[in-house]
Design a protein around this motif. Structure first.
Motif, PDB file in Angstrom:
ATOM      1  N   LYS A  33      23.809   4.027 -12.642  1.00 14.41           N
ATOM      2  CA  LYS A  33      22.711   4.695 -11.937  1.00 14.41           C
ATOM      3  C   LYS A  33      22.297   3.884 -10.710  1.00 14.41           C
ATOM      4  O   LYS A  33      22.056   4.444  -9.631  1.00 14.41           O
ATOM      5  CB  LYS A  33      21.522   4.859 -12.884  1.00 14.41           C
ATOM      6  CG  LYS A  33      20.475   5.843 -12.428  1.00 14.41           C
ATOM      7  CD  LYS A  33      20.934   7.276 -12.597  1.00 14.41           C
ATOM      8  CE  LYS A  33      19.820   8.268 -12.330  1.00 14.41           C
ATOM      9  NZ  LYS A  33      20.298   9.664 -12.409  1.00 14.41           N
ATOM     10  N   VAL A  34      22.223   2.577 -10.863  1.00 10.92           N
ATOM     11  CA  VAL A  34      21.856   1.714  -9.730  1.00 10.92           C
ATOM     12  C   VAL A  34      22.955   1.742  -8.674  1.00 10.92           C
ATOM     13  O   VAL A  34      22.679   1.852  -7.463  1.00 10.92           O
ATOM     14  CB  VAL A  34      21.606   0.275 -10.218  1.00 10.92           C
ATOM     15  CG1 VAL A  34      21.399  -0.666  -9.036  1.00 10.92           C
ATOM     16  CG2 VAL A  34      20.400   0.224 -11.147  1.00 10.92           C
ATOM     17  N   MET A  35      24.204   1.654  -9.097  1.00  9.62           N
ATOM     18  CA  MET A  35      25.314   1.725  -8.145  1.00  9.62           C
ATOM     19  C   MET A  35      25.311   3.044  -7.390  1.00  9.62           C
ATOM     20  O   MET A  35      25.539   3.088  -6.170  1.00  9.62           O
ATOM     21  CB  MET A  35      26.651   1.558  -8.882  1.00  9.62           C
ATOM     22  CG  MET A  35      26.904   0.193  -9.469  1.00  9.62           C
ATOM     23  SD  MET A  35      28.506   0.147 -10.336  1.00  9.62           S
ATOM     24  CE  MET A  35      28.353  -1.386 -11.261  1.00  9.62           C
ATOM     25  N   GLN A  36      25.053   4.127  -8.117  1.00  9.34           N
ATOM     26  CA  GLN A  36      25.022   5.457  -7.487  1.00  9.34           C
ATOM     27  C   GLN A  36      23.944   5.535  -6.412  1.00  9.34           C
ATOM     28  O   GLN A  36      24.184   6.018  -5.302  1.00  9.34           O
ATOM     29  CB  GLN A  36      24.778   6.516  -8.559  1.00  9.34           C
ATOM     30  CG  GLN A  36      24.771   7.945  -8.040  1.00  9.34           C
ATOM     31  CD  GLN A  36      24.258   8.919  -9.097  1.00  9.34           C
ATOM     32  OE1 GLN A  36      23.124   8.818  -9.537  1.00  9.34           O
ATOM     33  NE2 GLN A  36      25.114   9.856  -9.511  1.00  9.34           N
ATOM     34  N   ALA A  37      22.746   5.030  -6.740  1.00  7.69           N
ATOM     35  CA  ALA A  37      21.637   5.079  -5.781  1.00  7.69           C
ATOM     36  C   ALA A  37      21.924   4.222  -4.552  1.00  7.69           C
ATOM     37  O   ALA A  37      21.677   4.649  -3.415  1.00  7.69           O
ATOM     38  CB  ALA A  37      20.357   4.613  -6.464  1.00  7.69           C
ATOM     39  N   ALA A  43      24.615   1.557   1.161  1.00 10.58           N
ATOM     40  CA  ALA A  43      24.840   0.130   0.912  1.00 10.58           C
ATOM     41  C   ALA A  43      26.339  -0.119   0.790  1.00 10.58           C
ATOM     42  O   ALA A  43      27.111   0.772   0.433  1.00 10.58           O
ATOM     43  CB  ALA A  43      24.118  -0.300  -0.358  1.00 10.58           C
ATOM     44  N   SER A  44      26.758  -1.326   1.071  1.00 18.18           N
ATOM     45  CA  SER A  44      28.181  -1.643   0.992  1.00 18.18           C
ATOM     46  C   SER A  44      28.660  -1.573  -0.460  1.00 18.18           C
ATOM     47  O   SER A  44      27.878  -1.768  -1.401  1.00 18.18           O
ATOM     48  CB  SER A  44      28.441  -3.041   1.550  1.00 18.18           C
ATOM     49  OG  SER A  44      27.826  -4.033   0.741  1.00 18.18           O
ATOM     50  N   GLU A  45      29.950  -1.309  -0.634  1.00 21.68           N
ATOM     51  CA  GLU A  45      30.499  -1.201  -1.988  1.00 21.68           C
ATOM     52  C   GLU A  45      30.337  -2.496  -2.785  1.00 21.68           C
ATOM     53  O   GLU A  45      29.886  -2.451  -3.932  1.00 21.68           O
ATOM     54  CB  GLU A  45      31.979  -0.804  -1.936  1.00 21.68           C
ATOM     55  CG  GLU A  45      32.203   0.669  -1.672  1.00 21.68           C
ATOM     56  CD  GLU A  45      33.602   1.102  -2.040  1.00 21.68           C
ATOM     57  OE1 GLU A  45      34.418   0.236  -2.452  1.00 21.68           O
ATOM     58  OE2 GLU A  45      33.893   2.307  -1.934  1.00 21.68           O
ATOM     59  N   PRO A  46      30.679  -3.665  -2.217  1.00 21.09           N
ATOM     60  CA  PRO A  46      30.505  -4.896  -3.000  1.00 21.09           C
ATOM     61  C   PRO A  46      29.057  -5.125  -3.425  1.00 21.09           C
ATOM     62  O   PRO A  46      28.800  -5.519  -4.564  1.00 21.09           O
ATOM     63  CB  PRO A  46      30.988  -5.994  -2.044  1.00 21.09           C
ATOM     64  CG  PRO A  46      31.923  -5.306  -1.115  1.00 21.09           C
ATOM     65  CD  PRO A  46      31.363  -3.936  -0.933  1.00 21.09           C
ATOM     66  N   ALA A  47      28.107  -4.858  -2.529  1.00 26.62           N
ATOM     67  CA  ALA A  47      26.694  -5.054  -2.873  1.00 26.62           C
ATOM     68  C   ALA A  47      26.263  -4.074  -3.951  1.00 26.62           C
ATOM     69  O   ALA A  47      25.548  -4.444  -4.896  1.00 26.62           O
ATOM     70  CB  ALA A  47      25.826  -4.883  -1.630  1.00 26.62           C
ATOM     71  N   ILE A  51      25.007  -5.601  -7.532  1.00 29.43           N
ATOM     72  CA  ILE A  51      23.610  -5.397  -7.942  1.00 29.43           C
ATOM     73  C   ILE A  51      23.549  -4.524  -9.190  1.00 29.43           C
ATOM     74  O   ILE A  51      22.789  -4.794 -10.129  1.00 29.43           O
ATOM     75  CB  ILE A  51      22.794  -4.777  -6.802  1.00 29.43           C
ATOM     76  CG1 ILE A  51      22.702  -5.755  -5.625  1.00 29.43           C
ATOM     77  CG2 ILE A  51      21.395  -4.390  -7.275  1.00 29.43           C
ATOM     78  CD1 ILE A  51      22.069  -5.180  -4.387  1.00 29.43           C
ATOM     79  N   GLY A  52      24.356  -3.457  -9.235  1.00 28.32           N
ATOM     80  CA  GLY A  52      24.379  -2.592 -10.408  1.00 28.32           C
ATOM     81  C   GLY A  52      24.795  -3.340 -11.655  1.00 28.32           C
ATOM     82  O   GLY A  52      24.199  -3.175 -12.729  1.00 28.32           O
ATOM     83  N   ALA A  53      25.830  -4.181 -11.540  1.00 29.75           N
ATOM     84  CA  ALA A  53      26.298  -4.949 -12.687  1.00 29.75           C
ATOM     85  C   ALA A  53      25.238  -5.933 -13.173  1.00 29.75           C
ATOM     86  O   ALA A  53      24.998  -6.058 -14.387  1.00 29.75           O
ATOM     87  CB  ALA A  53      27.583  -5.699 -12.327  1.00 29.75           C
ATOM     88  N   VAL A  54      24.581  -6.609 -12.232  1.00 31.43           N
ATOM     89  CA  VAL A  54      23.542  -7.580 -12.603  1.00 31.43           C
ATOM     90  C   VAL A  54      22.378  -6.886 -13.304  1.00 31.43           C
ATOM     91  O   VAL A  54      21.863  -7.369 -14.323  1.00 31.43           O
ATOM     92  CB  VAL A  54      23.059  -8.353 -11.364  1.00 31.43           C
ATOM     93  CG1 VAL A  54      21.826  -9.185 -11.698  1.00 31.43           C
ATOM     94  CG2 VAL A  54      24.166  -9.254 -10.834  1.00 31.43           C
ATOM     95  N   SER A 107      34.251   3.789  -4.898  1.00 30.78           N
ATOM     96  CA  SER A 107      35.656   3.967  -5.273  1.00 30.78           C
ATOM     97  C   SER A 107      36.328   2.653  -5.661  1.00 30.78           C
ATOM     98  O   SER A 107      37.345   2.654  -6.368  1.00 30.78           O
ATOM     99  CB  SER A 107      36.425   4.605  -4.110  1.00 30.78           C
ATOM    100  OG  SER A 107      36.334   3.797  -2.937  1.00 30.78           O
ATOM    101  N   GLY A 108      35.749   1.528  -5.206  1.00 34.17           N
ATOM    102  CA  GLY A 108      36.342   0.238  -5.527  1.00 34.17           C
ATOM    103  C   GLY A 108      36.208  -0.163  -6.988  1.00 34.17           C
ATOM    104  O   GLY A 108      36.864  -1.105  -7.438  1.00 34.17           O
ATOM    105  N   LEU A 109      35.357   0.533  -7.740  1.00 26.64           N
ATOM    106  CA  LEU A 109      35.153   0.190  -9.149  1.00 26.64           C
ATOM    107  C   LEU A 109      36.455   0.230  -9.934  1.00 26.64           C
ATOM    108  O   LEU A 109      36.838  -0.737 -10.582  1.00 26.64           O
ATOM    109  CB  LEU A 109      34.144   1.156  -9.780  1.00 26.64           C
ATOM    110  CG  LEU A 109      32.667   0.915  -9.514  1.00 26.64           C
ATOM    111  CD1 LEU A 109      31.847   2.093 -10.017  1.00 26.64           C
ATOM    112  CD2 LEU A 109      32.205  -0.366 -10.182  1.00 26.64           C
ATOM    113  N   THR A 110      37.116   1.382  -9.893  1.00 27.27           N
ATOM    114  CA  THR A 110      38.329   1.543 -10.707  1.00 27.27           C
ATOM    115  C   THR A 110      39.488   0.721 -10.161  1.00 27.27           C
ATOM    116  O   THR A 110      40.357   0.303 -10.928  1.00 27.27           O
ATOM    117  CB  THR A 110      38.723   3.016 -10.788  1.00 27.27           C
ATOM    118  OG1 THR A 110      38.788   3.575  -9.466  1.00 27.27           O
ATOM    119  CG2 THR A 110      37.691   3.802 -11.600  1.00 27.27           C
ATOM    120  N   ARG A 111      39.513   0.509  -8.840  1.00 28.64           N
ATOM    121  CA  ARG A 111      40.580  -0.331  -8.293  1.00 28.64           C
ATOM    122  C   ARG A 111      40.489  -1.742  -8.861  1.00 28.64           C
ATOM    123  O   ARG A 111      41.508  -2.377  -9.149  1.00 28.64           O
ATOM    124  CB  ARG A 111      40.504  -0.371  -6.764  1.00 28.64           C
ATOM    125  CG  ARG A 111      40.934   0.901  -6.077  1.00 28.64           C
ATOM    126  CD  ARG A 111      41.296   0.644  -4.617  1.00 28.64           C
ATOM    127  NE  ARG A 111      40.184   0.063  -3.873  1.00 28.64           N
ATOM    128  CZ  ARG A 111      39.272   0.769  -3.218  1.00 28.64           C
ATOM    129  NH1 ARG A 111      39.325   2.099  -3.227  1.00 28.64           N
ATOM    130  NH2 ARG A 111      38.299   0.170  -2.544  1.00 28.64           N
TER     131      ARG A 111
END
Length: 300
Positions: A33-37, A43-47, A51-54, A107-111
């Motif tokens: 949910k945080v990553m989606q928002a 926001a950049s993909e790495p950020a 942040i979502g993972a943390v 999209s970088g998640l699954t990669r």
């Protein structure tokens, strides 16, 4: 593997944690949910991913801390405390996702989650973490993929946990508490404080598993099936030689037990066995392992 490792510490201490499946689901949905928002706000993909993972892992610590306080300070039986948390985390997760997976993530998640440490195009190129650039379509089939990121990640975490349990004071205290709380108290161990740490560690590993599930699937995945993960985790620990009475168990044994269950599931799936029979098989194996432990306590 991660949930079995979490249950290893809990079961060695003489307890049980029934909430790990839905703590994993909470972490998965909340981090997604945080990553989606963040991703939707440009926001950049790495950020977004970091942040979502943390956030997912940090929030997952709360159920473990509450479990530990209830069990250690208020003497609530572990079964009741973690079963109550099972329901609470289930409800909170459903409220967040409304019963639907969280999608439209970076999209970088699954990669990253389904990638490999090393890619080799025989005789031509070697690349770390991603395929060699500029490959033709027919060359992609020739690329040899070595060491999945999932395997490297899991082995790294399991090695740290193995060292923690085998070679540190924390591990020695865990065995002591599971062997006899009274004796541990007399030996000067802060049993209450140690139990809080154990259940917090269990929730942390469940949260880690939830975040990694997002990286592998590309969605915040919450389904009723998460409720069964604690069965597989506990079964893996018991099959690996731990005792529900406490004081006995190991990370290596739990890994072997979890792998055996997965091999059983895969074998039955390949053989065309209907899915509900797999749950029956795991349940029967769990009961059999406990019966063997009771009849032959020195067998493992």
């Amino acid at each position: 593997l991660l949930l079995s490792a979490a249950e290893t510490f809990v079961i060695i201490s003489g307890g049980i944690d029934l909430s790990v499946g839905f703590v994993m689901g909470l972490s998965s949905v909340l981090s997604a949910k945080v990553m989606q928002a963040l991703h939707a706000s440009a926001a950049s993909e790495p950020a977004s991913m970091l942040i979502g993972a943390v956030v997912g892992i940090t929030v997952s610590l709360v159920p473990g801390l509450v479990n530990g306080v209830l069990i250690a300070r208020y003497r609530v039986p572990p079964f009741i405390a973690t079963l109550g948390m099972w329901g609470i985390t289930n409800g909170i997760t459903l409220r967040i996702c409304q019963g639907f997976p969280i999608s439209f993530l970076p999209s970088g998640l699954t990669r990253l989650g389904n990638g490999y440490l090393l890619y080799v195009l025989p005789g031509r190129a070697v690349s770390f973490f991603h395929r060699p650039a500029g490959l033709a379509q027919e060359q992609i089939r020739e690329v040899v993929r070595i060491f999945p990121n999932a395997l490297v990640f899991s082995l790294l975490v399991l090695f740290i946990l193995w060292h923690l349990l085998r070679n540190t004071r924390f591990g020695q205290h865990t065995y002591a508490v599971g062997g006899s709380m009274d004796a541990a108290n007399r030996a000067g161990i802060d049993v209450s404080g140690h139990l809080v740490k154990i259940y917090t560690l269990s929730a942390f590993l469940a949260g880690l598993a939830g975040v990694f599930n997002v990286f592998q699937t590309g969605i915040g995945n919450f389904t009723p099936f998460n409720a069964m993960y604690e069965l597989f985790a506990i079964a893996g620990v018991i099959i690996g030689g731990a005792s529900l009475m406490g004081g006995k168990g190991s990370i290596v044994g739990s890994v072997i037990g979890a792998v055996m269950i997965r091999l059983l599931e895969n074998g039955m799936s390949i053989s065309g066995v209907e899915p509900f029979y797999r749950f029956i098989a795991v349940g029967l194996i769990l009961i059999l392992a406990v019966v063997i432990d009771q009849l032959f306590p020195d067998l493992f």
